[in-house]
Design a protein around this motif. Sequence first.
Motif, PDB file in Angstrom:
ATOM      1  N   VAL A 229      -1.358   5.991  -0.985  1.00  9.89           N
ATOM      2  CA  VAL A 229      -2.336   6.616  -1.698  1.00  9.89           C
ATOM      3  C   VAL A 229      -3.545   7.438  -0.967  1.00  9.89           C
ATOM      4  O   VAL A 229      -3.797   8.484  -1.110  1.00  9.89           O
ATOM      5  CB  VAL A 229      -3.028   5.623  -2.868  1.00  9.89           C
ATOM      6  CG1 VAL A 229      -3.924   6.159  -3.876  1.00  9.89           C
ATOM      7  CG2 VAL A 229      -1.727   4.876  -3.486  1.00  9.89           C
ATOM      8  N   LYS A 230      -3.838   6.751   0.265  1.00 12.18           N
ATOM      9  CA  LYS A 230      -4.905   7.131   0.830  1.00 12.18           C
ATOM     10  C   LYS A 230      -4.534   6.814   2.546  1.00 12.18           C
ATOM     11  O   LYS A 230      -4.230   5.619   2.465  1.00 12.18           O
ATOM     12  CB  LYS A 230      -6.184   6.622   0.474  1.00 12.18           C
ATOM     13  CG  LYS A 230      -7.524   7.269   0.808  1.00 12.18           C
ATOM     14  CD  LYS A 230      -8.687   6.910  -0.018  1.00 12.18           C
ATOM     15  CE  LYS A 230      -9.892   7.577   0.173  1.00 12.18           C
ATOM     16  NZ  LYS A 230     -10.369   7.930   1.646  1.00 12.18           N
ATOM     17  N   GLY A 231      -4.988   7.502   3.456  1.00 13.32           N
ATOM     18  CA  GLY A 231      -4.853   7.170   4.796  1.00 13.32           C
ATOM     19  C   GLY A 231      -3.458   7.268   5.429  1.00 13.32           C
ATOM     20  O   GLY A 231      -2.566   7.859   4.665  1.00 13.32           O
TER      21      GLY A 231
ATOM     22  N   PRO B  48       0.807  -1.230   0.074  1.00 16.16           N
ATOM     23  CA  PRO B  48       0.011  -0.077  -0.026  1.00 16.16           C
ATOM     24  C   PRO B  48       0.704   1.173  -0.093  1.00 16.16           C
ATOM     25  O   PRO B  48       0.274   2.356  -0.114  1.00 16.16           O
ATOM     26  CB  PRO B  48      -0.612  -0.056   1.088  1.00 16.16           C
ATOM     27  CG  PRO B  48       0.151  -0.829   2.169  1.00 16.16           C
ATOM     28  CD  PRO B  48       0.982  -1.881   1.429  1.00 16.16           C
ATOM     29  N   ILE B  49       2.157   1.109   0.272  1.00 11.20           N
ATOM     30  CA  ILE B  49       3.169   2.165   0.126  1.00 11.20           C
ATOM     31  C   ILE B  49       3.824   2.498  -1.275  1.00 11.20           C
ATOM     32  O   ILE B  49       4.331   1.400  -1.678  1.00 11.20           O
ATOM     33  CB  ILE B  49       3.999   1.933   1.323  1.00 11.20           C
ATOM     34  CG1 ILE B  49       3.373   1.663   2.747  1.00 11.20           C
ATOM     35  CG2 ILE B  49       5.170   3.272   1.460  1.00 11.20           C
ATOM     36  CD1 ILE B  49       2.872   2.671   3.422  1.00 11.20           C
TER      37      ILE B  49
ATOM     38  N   THR C  97       1.039  -0.315  -9.610  1.00  7.51           N
ATOM     39  CA  THR C  97      -0.074  -0.825  -8.648  1.00  7.51           C
ATOM     40  C   THR C  97      -1.209   0.288  -8.321  1.00  7.51           C
ATOM     41  O   THR C  97      -2.081   0.203  -7.805  1.00  7.51           O
ATOM     42  CB  THR C  97       0.480  -0.866  -7.270  1.00  7.51           C
ATOM     43  OG1 THR C  97       1.160   0.177  -6.822  1.00  7.51           O
ATOM     44  CG2 THR C  97       1.616  -2.346  -7.476  1.00  7.51           C
ATOM     45  N   LEU C  98      -1.130   1.675  -9.026  1.00  2.00           N
ATOM     46  CA  LEU C  98      -1.943   2.655  -8.763  1.00  2.00           C
ATOM     47  C   LEU C  98      -3.315   2.245  -9.389  1.00  2.00           C
ATOM     48  O   LEU C  98      -3.305   2.181 -10.752  1.00  2.00           O
ATOM     49  CB  LEU C  98      -1.347   3.975  -9.426  1.00  2.00           C
ATOM     50  CG  LEU C  98      -0.720   4.885  -8.316  1.00  2.00           C
ATOM     51  CD1 LEU C  98      -0.288   6.279  -9.149  1.00  2.00           C
ATOM     52  CD2 LEU C  98      -1.761   5.244  -7.192  1.00  2.00           C
ATOM     53  N   MET C  99      -4.448   2.179  -8.543  1.00  2.00           N
ATOM     54  CA  MET C  99      -5.566   1.618  -9.224  1.00  2.00           C
ATOM     55  C   MET C  99      -6.396   2.832  -9.765  1.00  2.00           C
ATOM     56  O   MET C  99      -7.370   3.393  -9.025  1.00  2.00           O
ATOM     57  CB  MET C  99      -6.342   0.739  -8.125  1.00  2.00           C
ATOM     58  CG  MET C  99      -5.249  -0.506  -7.926  1.00  2.00           C
ATOM     59  SD  MET C  99      -6.279  -1.439  -6.741  1.00  2.00           S
ATOM     60  CE  MET C  99      -5.965  -0.666  -5.275  1.00  2.00           C
TER      61      MET C  99
END
Lengths: 308, 308
Positions: free
Chosen positions: B232-234, B225-226, B288-290
């Motif tokens: 991206v968020k959070g 997620p990094i 990996t960016l959705m």
Amino acid sequence: MKITTLAGGVGAARFLEGLVQAVRQEDITVISNIGDDEEFFGLHVSPDIDIVIYTLAGAVDAAQGWGLTGETYHALDALKRFGYETWFNLGDMDMATHAHRTQMLRAGATISDATRSIAEAFGLRLTLLPVSDDRIRTIVRTPDGELPFQEYFVKRRTADDVLSVRFDGIEAAKPAPGVLEAIASADIVAVAPSNPIVSIGPVIGVAGVREALRSTPATVVGVSPIIGGKTVKGPADRMMASLGMTPSAAGVAEAYADFLDVLVIDDEDRALAGAVEAAGVRCIVAPTLMTGPAEKLALAETVLGAVQ
Amino acid sequence: MKITTLAGGVGAARFLEGLVQAVRQEDITVISNIGDDEEFFGLHVSPDIDIVIYTLAGAVDAAQGWGLTGETYHALDALKRFGYETWFNLGDMDMATHAHRTQMLRAGATISDATRSIAEAFGLRLTLLPVSDDRIRTIVRTPDGELPFQEYFVKRRTADDVLSVRFDGIEAAKPAPGVLEAIASADIVAVAPSNPIVSIGPVIGVAGVREALRSTPATVVGVSPIIGGKTVKGPADRMMASLGMTPSAAGVAEAYADFLDVLVIDDEDRALAGAVEAAGVRCIVAPTLMTGPAEKLALAETVLGAVQ
């Protein structure tokens, strides 16, 4: 002057709209029916309590006589997805009231506590009491079997013949704190123009209430919900007839005769004054149709003037 | 091919949007975090479960990434009258979901039962499991003291430094029915690009889950997620740093090293591939960016292609 009102439903809410024009809210105690309380989607709904609160707060949908003005039904629509029946019209803003009540009850509060909290949040200054903090459930027997009150009243739109009515839990129900005192210490007890069977019935059926009405030094004044043999709203006339009562102002006087001092009947029913008096109830003939604010105030003043 | 995904929050929901394009929903099991479940206004809210359901049902508000599209907030506004804090944005339609869940739980159903009912009502065909039917509550310790997760996350917008995180109740929590089996019998276990500490942490912290991940014959594939040291968020990046972890794809590999076979890291983090492999985790470098449906599908295919 202290006024205590026995109340249930739209007729009571409209009567109280007149009463709050005539006297200070602080001098009014309302004892409300809770027999038509029901749980929908896990939320405890108290229709007769809320109609008084919403009406006196000026928040009621005046056209339909219940619910909140400007209400939306998005949560209710969304509940259909989960297979719920949604014939009971719970609006989104209304649901906030029920969520609050339910949360208080689950946390151990009484219906009295929840009622006080909601009434205060809506700015009411009168005292609004449920007749009991115990559960009372009005059950209507029809040719199709027994129905919880809201199913008879809302889902089936009072279409069924009513063979009998019972109030589940009423034998064990104790009067809520303040109920007997409010009757005993009032100058006037007003019985609102509500259905004698399913609105006032569960109130005067709670242990001690009817006795308090008989023994109070207050003048007990009723307003007939029946005009010309018909109710303005609701099934009281048909229900009285099917249960063997006389569906008229005289029948109302008979039903309340043991505790009622005065019954206000409509001008249209002038001819029934003798029958009312024959039941041992003093009769006042006056306009009782609450078509607007002036008529509501006039009716309240008629009731207040009944003290001799 | 059977795919089991460990999930928590928006990142997981978006990852699953790609996965359902690549494989049949019937072949997917999602094991969701429940540590950020909270009760608001007496309603049991399961944010990480609902975000998966709403997203895969095409009902999510795409702009904000949570909640329902076309949502209104009339009930929430009305709750203010009763003195409630309303920083948690519960919409009217969303409230129907929570009312249904709460009613099921109060009637004795498990969170698994309620989750299945809601997922089916929204038309999902995959299997969505809470990691446990027992209560787990993520608590974040900050310089101002301990905060329930939603208070840290929503009310205070993750502004506080996180000194430690604990999962109240997790020691006693048993895996929900099907959880360990779904890990043991999968061909691939995907660890979604969710916060390793507060989203995946409460999942792998339940007794038996981490062991099942270590011993499953499935290929266990994570997505970092990094990206470039940022989420991206959070708050995962800041949270990892303040808890002494390396806020990078390499840090994610280290956190999961005991059970992870493969970590997918972003092209931008190509230079970290060696560090990932040094943690004993095979590294796949890929976009990996959705950002849209095509990118989501491509990422799912990268994960599915990790099986050797």
